[in-house]
Design a protein around this motif. Structure first.
Motif, short mmCIF file in Angstrom:
data_model
loop_
_atom_site.label_atom_id
_atom_site.label_comp_id
_atom_site.label_asym_id
_atom_site.label_seq_id
_atom_site.Cartn_x
_atom_site.Cartn_y
_atom_site.Cartn_z
N TRP A 17 -8.45 -25.04 -45.36
CA TRP A 17 -9.91 -25.19 -46.09
C TRP A 17 -10.42 -26.65 -45.56
CZ3 TRP A 17 -12.36 -21.63 -49.26
CH2 TRP A 17 -11.84 -20.29 -49.45
N SER A 18 -11.74 -26.73 -45.51
CA SER A 18 -12.10 -27.98 -45.23
C SER A 18 -13.15 -28.50 -46.13
CB SER A 18 -12.89 -27.95 -43.87
OG SER A 18 -13.50 -29.22 -43.59
N GLY A 19 -13.50 -29.65 -46.58
CA GLY A 19 -14.26 -30.17 -47.52
C GLY A 19 -13.90 -31.47 -48.15
N SER A 20 -15.10 -32.37 -48.49
CA SER A 20 -14.42 -33.47 -49.13
C SER A 20 -14.27 -33.33 -50.75
CB SER A 20 -15.75 -34.54 -48.98
OG SER A 20 -16.88 -33.89 -49.20
N SER A 21 -14.96 -32.20 -51.10
CA SER A 21 -14.84 -32.15 -52.85
C SER A 21 -14.28 -30.75 -52.99
CB SER A 21 -16.42 -31.83 -53.34
OG SER A 21 -16.36 -31.67 -54.52
N SER A 22 -13.62 -30.54 -54.07
CA SER A 22 -12.84 -29.22 -54.33
C SER A 22 -13.92 -28.21 -54.78
CB SER A 22 -11.87 -29.51 -55.57
OG SER A 22 -12.66 -30.02 -56.78
N THR A 23 -15.11 -28.64 -55.15
CA THR A 23 -16.02 -27.66 -55.63
C THR A 23 -16.89 -27.08 -54.38
OG1 THR A 23 -17.73 -29.51 -56.09
CG2 THR A 23 -16.35 -28.59 -57.93
N LYS A 24 -16.81 -27.83 -53.04
CA LYS A 24 -17.50 -27.42 -52.00
C LYS A 24 -16.48 -27.39 -50.87
CE LYS A 24 -21.71 -26.61 -50.44
NZ LYS A 24 -22.60 -25.60 -50.84
N LEU A 25 -15.59 -26.43 -50.70
CA LEU A 25 -14.74 -25.94 -49.61
C LEU A 25 -15.22 -24.89 -48.62
CD1 LEU A 25 -11.38 -26.51 -51.53
CD2 LEU A 25 -12.55 -28.30 -50.05
N ASN A 26 -14.85 -25.16 -47.43
CA ASN A 26 -15.06 -23.94 -46.71
C ASN A 26 -13.78 -23.47 -45.88
OD1 ASN A 26 -18.23 -23.60 -46.43
ND2 ASN A 26 -17.87 -25.89 -46.31
N ARG A 27 -13.43 -22.08 -45.68
CA ARG A 27 -12.15 -21.73 -45.19
C ARG A 27 -12.52 -21.91 -43.51
NH1 ARG A 27 -9.71 -16.22 -46.53
NH2 ARG A 27 -11.81 -15.28 -45.74
N THR A 28 -11.75 -22.53 -42.88
CA THR A 28 -11.87 -22.87 -41.41
C THR A 28 -11.00 -22.16 -40.55
OG1 THR A 28 -10.45 -24.79 -41.52
CG2 THR A 28 -12.79 -25.11 -41.76
N ALA A 29 -9.72 -21.85 -41.16
CA ALA A 29 -8.81 -20.86 -40.35
C ALA A 29 -7.73 -20.27 -41.20
CB ALA A 29 -7.96 -21.83 -39.37
N THR A 30 -7.06 -19.08 -40.56
CA THR A 30 -6.14 -18.48 -41.19
C THR A 30 -4.91 -18.36 -40.35
OG1 THR A 30 -7.55 -16.97 -42.61
CG2 THR A 30 -5.39 -16.22 -42.41
N ILE A 31 -3.73 -18.96 -40.68
CA ILE A 31 -2.44 -18.74 -39.91
C ILE A 31 -1.53 -17.91 -40.48
CG2 ILE A 31 -0.79 -20.38 -39.06
CD1 ILE A 31 -2.73 -22.88 -39.68
N THR A 32 -0.98 -16.93 -39.59
CA THR A 32 0.00 -15.91 -40.03
C THR A 32 1.03 -16.39 -39.44
OG1 THR A 32 -1.76 -14.45 -40.45
CG2 THR A 32 0.73 -13.51 -40.16
N SER A 33 2.06 -16.36 -40.07
CA SER A 33 3.70 -16.92 -39.30
C SER A 33 4.58 -15.83 -39.57
CB SER A 33 3.95 -18.06 -39.83
OG SER A 33 5.27 -18.55 -39.55
N SER A 34 5.37 -15.42 -38.47
CA SER A 34 6.50 -14.50 -38.70
C SER A 34 7.71 -15.20 -38.07
CB SER A 34 6.12 -13.16 -38.13
OG SER A 34 5.77 -12.97 -36.82
N PRO A 35 8.90 -14.62 -37.93
CA PRO A 35 10.10 -15.08 -37.11
C PRO A 35 9.73 -15.20 -35.84
CG PRO A 35 10.75 -13.75 -39.06
CD PRO A 35 9.22 -13.71 -38.79
N SER A 36 8.73 -14.32 -35.12
CA SER A 36 8.67 -14.09 -33.74
C SER A 36 7.47 -14.84 -33.27
CB SER A 36 8.75 -12.81 -33.06
OG SER A 36 7.74 -12.04 -33.96
N SER A 37 6.51 -15.27 -34.01
CA SER A 37 5.13 -15.67 -33.45
C SER A 37 4.20 -16.29 -34.72
CB SER A 37 4.37 -14.54 -32.86
OG SER A 37 4.25 -13.52 -33.95
N ILE A 38 3.52 -16.92 -34.19
CA ILE A 38 2.50 -17.77 -35.11
C ILE A 38 1.06 -17.23 -34.60
CG2 ILE A 38 1.32 -19.79 -36.07
CD1 ILE A 38 4.07 -21.12 -35.94
#
Length: 440
Positions: A17-38
């Protein structure tokens, strides 16, 4: 962070999440991790992310929730009036430099330097004098002084533009212009500080001030570029220069007026207190800051054709912090009678003479006492118009309704801890009893 599967270490999902305030955040990416890949899945376009970062340099952190609703319209008009000022500055500066002799072989460096020094010295002295006489009055009438500050700035630039037309009086005219702008610097800076405190909803006055600096920097650069272009186009055409300058000046004052009109201040000054109290005495209800803003008189009282005895301007009939030794014999007798009867426990004395209410403050009075004294004086001024027994009726009204009025003010969003008014220089002390001793 979320975990799924039989073991949390085998499959993990992390959201960025990106943003300078906890009340105004924007999700920028979702990272999925497993033993074999990211796997990384980005949200939103790169352009949106960059634009948000750029916007953070110009708006307060947590915007718009961190500022009052009138912040955006005020800043919009304020930047427009600033833009017109920077454009006109190029025209007036060009005329001033021409009058000093820049570009002429006969001009001397020491002569131009002395003239410029004298101009700046006059401005500095003017700023000190203005602060001495009006410094304590700026907070109480921030809207009015904001307009006056910009009007004085317009007069200063007009003097610079006029200076080449009167070579024999050049130094005098330039010094008058610098004196006028010195008033602008003091009044504009002081009122801006008051407005910044008003805008700050999350104790973020410093952040708002910093972001305003960024906004003004951009407006300055644009204004300088347009000003240089306009100066180049109108060079050698006096009529075009004057038409451009006057047109921009008219727009500048209009933008300032609109900016001030947008403000809904929630502090109590003399006029806002008068509007609120009169409405409460008539209806039992308290107006909101937005409603009072629409009724507030932005320009100085002398600019209206209405007489000060109009109930709309009851505050003009109240004299706060009167000097006891300035009263005549009859007024002194009335005051001493009040000190010994009606106001034994109060930290103020009221004196009514010919519709004008004078307030003498006790030397131990605090901010709450000043507010109570002024509201009491407004009640008395209102009752004078109704031909009532002012002292007894006003005291009765204060006993029954004052605390209720203050509570309603606070619940309606008003800051009702103090009255924004010029500093009280003169106070007094009195001892109720058979022999009252008065000391200034």
């Amino acid at each position: 962070m979320e975990a799924t599967g039989e073991e949390s270490t085998e499959f993990i999902v992390v959201e960025e999440w990106s943003g300078s305030s906890s009340t105004k955040l924007n999700r920028t990416a979702t990272i999925t991790s497993s033993p074999s890949s990211i796997a990384i899945r980005r949200s939103g376009s790169r352009f949106n992310q960059i634009s948000r970062r750029v916007l953070q340099a110009f708006v307060p952190e947590g915007f718009p929730g961190s500022v009052t609703p009138d912040y955006v319209p005020f800043q919009t008009w304020d930047l427009l009036q600033g833009l017109s000022t920077y454009i006109r500055t190029m025209l007036s500066t060009q005329a001033l430099l021409s009058a000093i002799g820049v570009g002429e072989k006969s001009a001397t460096v020491i002569g131009a330097t002395f003239q410029w020094f004298l101009r700046d010295l006059t401005g500095m002295l003017g700023g000190i004098l203005f602060t001495f006489y009006q410094g304590s009055n700026l907070d109480s009438n921030a809207k009015m002084w904001r307009l006056i500050a910009d009007l004085m700035n317009d007069l200063g630039m007009l003097m610079d533009l006029v200076s080449p037309l009167f070579p024999s009086a050049f130094v005098f005219i330039v010094c008058l212009g610098s004196l006028s702008r010195s008033f602008t610097g003091v009044a504009s800076g002081a009122t801006r500080a008051a407005l910044t405190q008003h805008f700050a909803l999350q104790n973020n006055a410093a952040d708002i001030s910093a972001k305003e600096g960024s906004q003004e920097t951009v407006a300055t650069m644009i204004g300088m570029a347009l000003g240089m272009l306009l100066a180049h186009i109108t060079m050698g055409h006096p009529l075009a220069i004057w038409l451009s300058f006057l047109s921009l000046t008219v727009f500048h004052m209009y933008a300032n007026y609109k900016a001030v009109q947008c403000l809904s201040l929630n502090t109590l000054n003399c006029e806002r207190s008068s509007i609120l109290l009169q409405h409460f005495m008539k209806t039992g209800q308290v107006l909101s800051p937005e409603q009072v803003s629409a009724m507030e008189h932005v320009l100085p009282l002398w600019t209206t054709s209405c007489m000060s005895k109009n109930t709309k301007f009851l505050h003009a009939r109240v004299r706060l912090g009167v000097r006891v030794s300035s009263l005549n014999h009859q007024e002194m007798v009335s005051l001493l009678h009040s000190a010994g009867s009606h106001y034994k426990k109060a930290k103020y004395l009221l004196l009514e003479q010919k519709g004008t209410i004078s307030i003498v403050m006790h030397k131990e009075s605090i901010a709450a006492d000043v507010l109570q004294a002024f509201l009491h004086a407004l009640v008395m001024a209102y009752l004078v118009d109704k031909d009532n027994s002012t002292h007894l009726e006003s005291i009765s009204w204060m006993d029954k309704h004052y605390h209720k009025f203050i509570l309603k003010l606070q619940s309606s969003g008003w800051t009702a801890e103090r009255l924004l008014a010029p500093s009280i220089i003169w106070r007094a002390n009195w001892v109720p009893g058979p022999s009252n001793e008065k000391n200034d």
